[in-house]
Design a protein around this motif. Sequence first.
Motif, PDB file in Angstrom:
ATOM      1  N   LEU A   5       0.862  -1.177   0.000  1.00  0.00           N
ATOM      2  CA  LEU A   5       0.000   0.000   0.000  1.00  0.00           C
ATOM      3  C   LEU A   5       0.899   1.228   0.000  1.00  0.00           C
ATOM      4  O   LEU A   5       1.773   1.356   0.861  1.00  0.00           O
ATOM      5  CB  LEU A   5      -0.899  -0.001   1.242  1.00  0.00           C
ATOM      6  N   THR A   6       0.715   2.105  -0.968  1.00  0.00           N
ATOM      7  CA  THR A   6       1.494   3.337  -1.029  1.00  0.00           C
ATOM      8  C   THR A   6       0.719   4.453  -0.344  1.00  0.00           C
ATOM      9  O   THR A   6      -0.424   4.742  -0.698  1.00  0.00           O
ATOM     10  CB  THR A   6       1.787   3.740  -2.483  1.00  0.00           C
ATOM     11  N   ILE A   7       1.338   5.044   0.670  1.00  0.00           N
ATOM     12  CA  ILE A   7       0.705   6.120   1.430  1.00  0.00           C
ATOM     13  C   ILE A   7       1.493   7.408   1.205  1.00  0.00           C
ATOM     14  O   ILE A   7       2.718   7.433   1.370  1.00  0.00           O
ATOM     15  CB  ILE A   7       0.663   5.790   2.933  1.00  0.00           C
ATOM     16  N   THR A   8       0.791   8.444   0.830  1.00  0.00           N
ATOM     17  CA  THR A   8       1.402   9.766   0.704  1.00  0.00           C
ATOM     18  C   THR A   8       0.941  10.629   1.871  1.00  0.00           C
ATOM     19  O   THR A   8      -0.266  10.825   2.070  1.00  0.00           O
ATOM     20  CB  THR A   8       1.008  10.449  -0.618  1.00  0.00           C
ATOM     21  N   ASP A   9       1.885  11.090   2.662  1.00  0.00           N
ATOM     22  CA  ASP A   9       1.568  11.966   3.790  1.00  0.00           C
ATOM     23  C   ASP A   9       1.533  13.401   3.274  1.00  0.00           C
ATOM     24  O   ASP A   9       2.579  13.994   2.976  1.00  0.00           O
ATOM     25  CB  ASP A   9       2.625  11.802   4.883  1.00  0.00           C
ATOM     26  N   ASN A  10       0.348  13.945   3.139  1.00  0.00           N
ATOM     27  CA  ASN A  10       0.206  15.296   2.594  1.00  0.00           C
ATOM     28  C   ASN A  10       0.780  16.364   3.521  1.00  0.00           C
ATOM     29  O   ASN A  10       0.964  17.511   3.105  1.00  0.00           O
ATOM     30  CB  ASN A  10      -1.267  15.595   2.301  1.00  0.00           C
ATOM     31  N   ARG A  11       1.064  15.992   4.763  1.00  0.00           N
ATOM     32  CA  ARG A  11       1.666  16.956   5.684  1.00  0.00           C
ATOM     33  C   ARG A  11       3.129  17.201   5.350  1.00  0.00           C
ATOM     34  O   ARG A  11       3.656  18.296   5.541  1.00  0.00           O
ATOM     35  CB  ARG A  11       1.547  16.453   7.125  1.00  0.00           C
ATOM     36  N   THR A  12       3.786  16.143   4.867  1.00  0.00           N
ATOM     37  CA  THR A  12       5.225  16.246   4.601  1.00  0.00           C
ATOM     38  C   THR A  12       5.580  15.987   3.143  1.00  0.00           C
ATOM     39  O   THR A  12       6.697  16.284   2.715  1.00  0.00           O
ATOM     40  CB  THR A  12       5.988  15.229   5.466  1.00  0.00           C
ATOM     41  N   GLY A  13       4.655  15.403   2.399  1.00  0.00           N
ATOM     42  CA  GLY A  13       4.934  15.058   1.016  1.00  0.00           C
ATOM     43  C   GLY A  13       5.670  13.744   0.855  1.00  0.00           C
ATOM     44  O   GLY A  13       5.953  13.315  -0.267  1.00  0.00           O
ATOM     45  N   LYS A  14       5.978  13.055   1.958  1.00  0.00           N
ATOM     46  CA  LYS A  14       6.708  11.793   1.894  1.00  0.00           C
ATOM     47  C   LYS A  14       5.770  10.649   1.522  1.00  0.00           C
ATOM     48  O   LYS A  14       4.581  10.666   1.838  1.00  0.00           O
ATOM     49  CB  LYS A  14       7.379  11.491   3.233  1.00  0.00           C
ATOM     50  N   GLN A  15       6.354   9.641   0.873  1.00  0.00           N
ATOM     51  CA  GLN A  15       5.610   8.439   0.520  1.00  0.00           C
ATOM     52  C   GLN A  15       6.161   7.237   1.283  1.00  0.00           C
ATOM     53  O   GLN A  15       7.358   7.153   1.553  1.00  0.00           O
ATOM     54  CB  GLN A  15       5.679   8.165  -0.988  1.00  0.00           C
ATOM     55  N   TYR A  16       5.266   6.304   1.594  1.00  0.00           N
ATOM     56  CA  TYR A  16       5.648   5.109   2.344  1.00  0.00           C
ATOM     57  C   TYR A  16       5.031   3.889   1.671  1.00  0.00           C
ATOM     58  O   TYR A  16       3.887   3.926   1.219  1.00  0.00           O
ATOM     59  CB  TYR A  16       5.164   5.197   3.796  1.00  0.00           C
ATOM     60  N   HIS A  22      -2.269 -11.042   4.112  1.00  0.00           N
ATOM     61  CA  HIS A  22      -3.583 -11.597   4.446  1.00  0.00           C
ATOM     62  C   HIS A  22      -4.673 -10.526   4.388  1.00  0.00           C
ATOM     63  O   HIS A  22      -5.600 -10.506   5.209  1.00  0.00           O
ATOM     64  CB  HIS A  22      -3.562 -12.249   5.831  1.00  0.00           C
ATOM     65  N   GLY A  23      -4.542  -9.617   3.428  1.00  0.00           N
ATOM     66  CA  GLY A  23      -5.559  -8.583   3.270  1.00  0.00           C
ATOM     67  C   GLY A  23      -5.539  -7.524   4.341  1.00  0.00           C
ATOM     68  O   GLY A  23      -6.535  -6.818   4.548  1.00  0.00           O
ATOM     69  N   ALA A  24      -4.405  -7.374   5.037  1.00  0.00           N
ATOM     70  CA  ALA A  24      -4.318  -6.401   6.126  1.00  0.00           C
ATOM     71  C   ALA A  24      -2.929  -5.772   6.149  1.00  0.00           C
ATOM     72  O   ALA A  24      -1.968  -6.315   5.600  1.00  0.00           O
ATOM     73  CB  ALA A  24      -4.611  -7.073   7.470  1.00  0.00           C
ATOM     74  N   ILE A  25      -2.837  -4.611   6.785  1.00  0.00           N
ATOM     75  CA  ILE A  25      -1.543  -3.995   7.045  1.00  0.00           C
ATOM     76  C   ILE A  25      -1.309  -4.015   8.547  1.00  0.00           C
ATOM     77  O   ILE A  25      -2.258  -4.067   9.338  1.00  0.00           O
ATOM     78  CB  ILE A  25      -1.473  -2.545   6.512  1.00  0.00           C
ATOM     79  N   ARG A  26      -0.047  -3.995   8.935  1.00  0.00           N
ATOM     80  CA  ARG A  26       0.294  -3.977  10.356  1.00  0.00           C
ATOM     81  C   ARG A  26       0.223  -2.540  10.873  1.00  0.00           C
ATOM     82  O   ARG A  26       0.822  -1.627  10.287  1.00  0.00           O
ATOM     83  CB  ARG A  26       1.687  -4.549  10.584  1.00  0.00           C
ATOM     84  N   ALA A  27      -0.489  -2.365  11.971  1.00  0.00           N
ATOM     85  CA  ALA A  27      -0.644  -1.025  12.535  1.00  0.00           C
ATOM     86  C   ALA A  27       0.711  -0.420  12.897  1.00  0.00           C
ATOM     87  O   ALA A  27       0.922   0.793  12.757  1.00  0.00           O
ATOM     88  CB  ALA A  27      -1.554  -1.075  13.763  1.00  0.00           C
ATOM     89  N   MET A  28       1.656  -1.260  13.346  1.00  0.00           N
ATOM     90  CA  MET A  28       2.965  -0.743  13.731  1.00  0.00           C
ATOM     91  C   MET A  28       3.747  -0.208  12.535  1.00  0.00           C
ATOM     92  O   MET A  28       4.662   0.604  12.702  1.00  0.00           O
ATOM     93  CB  MET A  28       3.769  -1.829  14.441  1.00  0.00           C
ATOM     94  N   ASP A  29       3.389  -0.651  11.321  1.00  0.00           N
ATOM     95  CA  ASP A  29       4.066  -0.120  10.134  1.00  0.00           C
ATOM     96  C   ASP A  29       3.730   1.348   9.906  1.00  0.00           C
ATOM     97  O   ASP A  29       4.433   2.050   9.172  1.00  0.00           O
ATOM     98  CB  ASP A  29       3.680  -0.931   8.893  1.00  0.00           C
ATOM     99  N   LEU A  30       2.645   1.814  10.532  1.00  0.00           N
ATOM    100  CA  LEU A  30       2.263   3.218  10.397  1.00  0.00           C
ATOM    101  C   LEU A  30       3.076   4.119  11.321  1.00  0.00           C
ATOM    102  O   LEU A  30       3.080   5.337  11.158  1.00  0.00           O
ATOM    103  CB  LEU A  30       0.767   3.396  10.687  1.00  0.00           C
ATOM    104  N   ARG A  31       3.754   3.498  12.291  1.00  0.00           N
ATOM    105  CA  ARG A  31       4.515   4.288  13.266  1.00  0.00           C
ATOM    106  C   ARG A  31       5.635   5.091  12.596  1.00  0.00           C
ATOM    107  O   ARG A  31       6.044   6.141  13.099  1.00  0.00           O
ATOM    108  CB  ARG A  31       5.097   3.354  14.327  1.00  0.00           C
ATOM    109  N   GLN A  32       6.109   4.604  11.447  1.00  0.00           N
ATOM    110  CA  GLN A  32       7.208   5.297  10.760  1.00  0.00           C
ATOM    111  C   GLN A  32       6.755   6.611  10.118  1.00  0.00           C
ATOM    112  O   GLN A  32       7.592   7.435   9.729  1.00  0.00           O
ATOM    113  CB  GLN A  32       7.787   4.388   9.673  1.00  0.00           C
ATOM    114  N   ILE A  33       5.454   6.820  10.006  1.00  0.00           N
ATOM    115  CA  ILE A  33       4.939   8.029   9.368  1.00  0.00           C
ATOM    116  C   ILE A  33       4.923   9.154  10.405  1.00  0.00           C
ATOM    117  O   ILE A  33       4.085   9.175  11.313  1.00  0.00           O
ATOM    118  CB  ILE A  33       3.529   7.791   8.793  1.00  0.00           C
ATOM    119  N   LYS A  34       5.869  10.076  10.269  1.00  0.00           N
ATOM    120  CA  LYS A  34       6.039  11.144  11.252  1.00  0.00           C
ATOM    121  C   LYS A  34       6.181  12.489  10.548  1.00  0.00           C
ATOM    122  O   LYS A  34       6.600  12.567   9.391  1.00  0.00           O
ATOM    123  CB  LYS A  34       7.282  10.889  12.105  1.00  0.00           C
TER     124      LYS A  34
END
Length: 245
Positions: A5-16, A22-34
Amino acid sequence: MSKTLTITDNRTGKQYEIPIEHGAIRAMDLRQIKTNADDFGLKTYDPALMNTANCVSRITDIDGDRGVLLYRGYPIEQLAENSDFLETAYLLLSGELPTTAQLNKWKTNVTLHSMLHENVKKFMEGFRYDAHPMGIFLSTVGALSTFYPDAKDIFDEQSRLTQTVRLIAKVPSIAAYAFRHSQGLPYIPPDNELSFTGNFLNMLFRMAELKYEPNPVLERALDVLFILHADHEQNCSTTAMRTIG
């Protein structure tokens, strides 16, 4: 196709790039978005865990909307028609249906653990005559750990299996004794010549007869009911323990 899943943080312009499993993402993988180095990181907010999975299960699959219930991949209709509760319990625990030899050994092992320690019965006798059977049942199951201190060896696979067998075998005895206590009736010991469900009916309803003969229709109906309730995919207590870690 990449399972990410490609996430663009519009606050910083960074992509992750977040892996999808299994049809899910790990919540802890979102911790890197700062937004900066001092930021704790992005968190998820999901009241009542309405869209949160906290485990991957190969045991049970339930889809209530479609009326689907699978135990280890077997449709519940097939098990209810062709199996009994103890065979289904073996399937849930081991992942495969037992051979005839394995099933006979399993049933014998469960049967040999159905008796209750005399002090367990004395413990149950200490409850008021009008105590609710569920309260008696819950308290007695909890008290079993004082009779079997090896139950604390939770990292020992053989010990876990032993406690599993003990619980499957002794829960009907405790439930039946709790019911009879509420009725002011004497406790009835297990009858090893009866089936698992037939013996439960024996401990519940036997009166003065020398040999209790369970009604075969009631016995089979109750056994199917046990099969249907053998596993809930993830019940409330399991969810609570997984949630608190």
